[in-house]
Design an enzyme around this catalytic site. Structure first.
Site, PDB file in Angstrom:
ATOM      1  N   ASP A   1       0.854  -1.192   0.000  1.00  0.00           N
ATOM      2  CA  ASP A   1       0.000   0.000   0.000  1.00  0.00           C
ATOM      3  C   ASP A   1       0.890   1.242   0.000  1.00  0.00           C
ATOM      4  OD1 ASP A   1      -3.201   0.563   1.087  1.00  0.00           O
ATOM      5  OD2 ASP A   1      -1.753   2.222   1.106  1.00  0.00           O
ATOM      6  N   ILE A   2       0.525   2.201  -0.861  1.00  0.00           N
ATOM      7  CA  ILE A   2       1.366   3.394  -1.045  1.00  0.00           C
ATOM      8  C   ILE A   2       1.337   4.313   0.187  1.00  0.00           C
ATOM      9  CG2 ILE A   2      -0.362   4.913  -2.122  1.00  0.00           C
ATOM     10  CD1 ILE A   2       1.751   5.555  -4.271  1.00  0.00           C
TER      11      ILE A   2
ATOM     12  N   ASN B   1     -13.127  -3.519   2.305  1.00  0.00           N
ATOM     13  CA  ASN B   1     -14.206  -2.533   2.315  1.00  0.00           C
ATOM     14  C   ASN B   1     -15.015  -2.595   1.019  1.00  0.00           C
ATOM     15  OD1 ASN B   1     -13.118  -1.538   4.750  1.00  0.00           O
ATOM     16  ND2 ASN B   1     -11.724  -0.181   3.646  1.00  0.00           N
TER      17      ASN B   1
ATOM     18  N   HIS C   1     -15.945   2.956   3.568  1.00  0.00           N
ATOM     19  CA  HIS C   1     -14.531   3.375   3.496  1.00  0.00           C
ATOM     20  C   HIS C   1     -13.768   2.815   2.308  1.00  0.00           C
ATOM     21  CE1 HIS C   1     -14.988   5.235   7.411  1.00  0.00           C
ATOM     22  NE2 HIS C   1     -15.556   4.118   7.811  1.00  0.00           N
ATOM     23  N   GLN C   2     -14.481   2.375   1.257  1.00  0.00           N
ATOM     24  CA  GLN C   2     -13.762   1.939   0.055  1.00  0.00           C
ATOM     25  C   GLN C   2     -13.482   3.165  -0.805  1.00  0.00           C
ATOM     26  OE1 GLN C   2     -15.887  -0.657  -2.658  1.00  0.00           O
ATOM     27  NE2 GLN C   2     -13.990  -1.456  -3.518  1.00  0.00           N
ATOM     28  N   VAL C   3     -12.220   3.350  -1.136  1.00  0.00           N
ATOM     29  CA  VAL C   3     -11.813   4.481  -1.975  1.00  0.00           C
ATOM     30  C   VAL C   3     -11.546   3.994  -3.400  1.00  0.00           C
ATOM     31  CG1 VAL C   3     -10.036   6.243  -2.341  1.00  0.00           C
ATOM     32  CG2 VAL C   3     -10.887   5.776  -0.022  1.00  0.00           C
TER      33      VAL C   3
ATOM     34  N   HIS D   1     -10.222  -5.289  -3.010  1.00  0.00           N
ATOM     35  CA  HIS D   1      -8.885  -5.474  -2.427  1.00  0.00           C
ATOM     36  C   HIS D   1      -9.010  -5.857  -0.961  1.00  0.00           C
ATOM     37  CE1 HIS D   1      -9.995  -1.201  -2.303  1.00  0.00           C
ATOM     38  NE2 HIS D   1      -9.396  -1.141  -1.131  1.00  0.00           N
ATOM     39  N   PHE D   2      -8.133  -6.734  -0.548  1.00  0.00           N
ATOM     40  CA  PHE D   2      -8.025  -7.126   0.860  1.00  0.00           C
ATOM     41  C   PHE D   2      -6.749  -6.494   1.405  1.00  0.00           C
ATOM     42  CE2 PHE D   2     -11.080 -10.679   1.664  1.00  0.00           C
ATOM     43  CZ  PHE D   2     -11.688 -10.698   0.419  1.00  0.00           C
ATOM     44  N   HIS D   3      -6.891  -5.771   2.503  1.00  0.00           N
ATOM     45  CA  HIS D   3      -5.718  -5.205   3.167  1.00  0.00           C
ATOM     46  C   HIS D   3      -5.158  -6.235   4.145  1.00  0.00           C
ATOM     47  CE1 HIS D   3      -6.705  -0.809   2.339  1.00  0.00           C
ATOM     48  NE2 HIS D   3      -7.915  -1.317   2.224  1.00  0.00           N
TER      49      HIS D   3
END
Ligand code: AMP
Ligand code: ZN
Length: 145
Positions: free
Chosen positions: A33-34, A90, A96-98, A103-105
């Site tokens: 993640d950036i 999310n 809170h999905q941007v 994607h799974f964090h």
């Protein structure tokens, strides 16, 4: 809604946008993640454009958790529980999905200050409400499965 061509994560999979890749298989891509919440914060994504998890074909979904497990092991997970982490996924802006590509964090939780902070606004137990909710979900499942 993002199309295949404009989706930032589809472009990362294609190599059009650089990423720090940590794992790749035929159906899954994982990269750092950036803007990490902690060191090692990794995103595991399907090589299939779907915004939300229920839109994703099962064969893609089935490869994601084993990949997330590999990442957790690589980040330091061991049989003792010294390494702690959250898996977060999310769906939708309110949730809170941007980035609208599933994607799974994988987020290491090394201490109180770093990693994921979670709000958990629980309601009081209400067994009548639970019973009604249970009946509603079972009826809906009968129609959809
Ligand atoms: P979410 O809020 O679940 O949609 O999380 C999206 C995540 O994608 C955020 O943690 C961002 O930091 C991350 N992100 C966005 N763009 C990039 C990128 N180009 N490379 C790596 N991570 C990114
Ligand atoms: Zn995409």
């Amino acid at each position: 809604m993002a199309t295949l061509h404009s989706c930032i994560f589809c472009r990362i999979i294609k190599g059009e946008i650089p990423s720090y890749k940590v794992f790749e298989s035929s159906k899954v891509y994982a990269f750092l993640d950036i803007n990490p919440l902690s060191e090692g914060h990794t995103l595991v994504i399907p090589k299939y454009h779907a915004a939300k998890v229920h839109e994703l074909p099962d064969d893609y979904l089935a490869e994601i958790l084993p990949a997330a497990k590999k990442i957790a092991l690589a980040l330091g997970a061991t049989p003792d529980d010294t390494f702690q982490y959250n898996l977060l996924q999310n769906n939708g802006a309110l949730a809170h999905q941007v980035v609208p590509h599933v994607h799974f964090h994988v987020i290491p939780k090394p201490n109180e200050d770093e990693g994921l902070g979670v709000g958990w606004p629980q309601k009081e137990s209400n067994f009548d409400a639970l019973k009604a909710s249970h009946a509603k979900i079972l009826a809906s499942l009968e129609n959809k499965l």
